[in-house]
Design a protein around this motif. Sequence first.
Motif, short mmCIF file in Angstrom:
data_model
loop_
_atom_site.label_atom_id
_atom_site.label_comp_id
_atom_site.label_asym_id
_atom_site.label_seq_id
_atom_site.Cartn_x
_atom_site.Cartn_y
_atom_site.Cartn_z
N THR A 133 128.20 -5.37 10.78
CA THR A 133 127.03 -5.47 11.66
C THR A 133 127.01 -6.81 12.37
OG1 THR A 133 125.72 -3.97 10.28
CG2 THR A 133 124.49 -5.52 11.68
N ILE A 160 121.67 -1.61 14.20
CA ILE A 160 123.13 -1.56 14.10
C ILE A 160 123.54 -1.24 12.66
CG2 ILE A 160 125.26 -2.93 14.22
CD1 ILE A 160 123.89 -4.53 16.52
N ALA A 161 122.92 -1.93 11.70
CA ALA A 161 123.28 -1.73 10.29
C ALA A 161 122.98 -0.31 9.83
CB ALA A 161 122.53 -2.75 9.42
N CYS A 168 120.71 -1.79 3.46
CA CYS A 168 121.95 -0.99 3.45
C CYS A 168 122.24 -0.49 2.04
CB CYS A 168 123.12 -1.81 3.98
SG CYS A 168 123.03 -2.14 5.75
N LYS A 170 125.41 2.19 11.13
CA LYS A 170 126.66 2.11 10.37
C LYS A 170 126.51 2.80 9.01
CE LYS A 170 128.74 -1.92 12.52
NZ LYS A 170 129.89 -1.18 12.99
N LEU A 191 119.51 -5.92 14.89
CA LEU A 191 120.50 -6.00 13.80
C LEU A 191 120.30 -4.87 12.80
CD1 LEU A 191 120.39 -9.85 13.11
CD2 LEU A 191 122.33 -8.57 14.07
#
Length: 183
Positions: free
Chosen positions: A47, A71-72, A30, A75, A68
């Motif tokens: 997340t 999802i991250a 991220c 975002k 995961l």
Amino acid sequence: MELAQRLKNREETAFAEVVDTYGDELKRGCLLMVRDRLLAEEIVQDTFVQAFRKIEQLEDGSKLKSWLTSIAFNKCRSELRKQKWKLFSFDEYEHHFENVHYDDPESSIEAYSRRHTLSRALMGLKQKYREVLILFYYQEYSIEEIVHILDAKTSTIKSRLHRGRQEMQKKLEEGGDFHEFER
């Protein structure tokens, strides 16, 4: 019992284990995407909250890590669409990567310089190239896993990897200053 099933059973130790196992890696990914340490940490927290709330949607427990990551990164993309970004500071994320110790100062400085140059070039790429390169090289996902994470076609991912490598090579050959970052 596998970790994903323990999550579905709402075992508290499983929640802590997921955060410990995947938290740092998600944060690095991220951070490379959004170029802001605090925002990356917030995205990772969000997340985990979303994943824990929607754990029943995970169909294949063996794909917990890629789920995961998906999802991250979604975002991250959402945040990138919302905000105009400041220039990235390499030093802001350097301490998140493993500290490698060298026998002599020259080797240490040389390695730091190489990482710094590569990272600055990576940050200068368009988001679509940067994200596939991060997933492939930094987080070591296979092309098939990246296809799943980014919900894209295999040919699209391969093309972005190819073009991303070309752009990186061009930036590195040109050398110099990477002040103009693509958004």
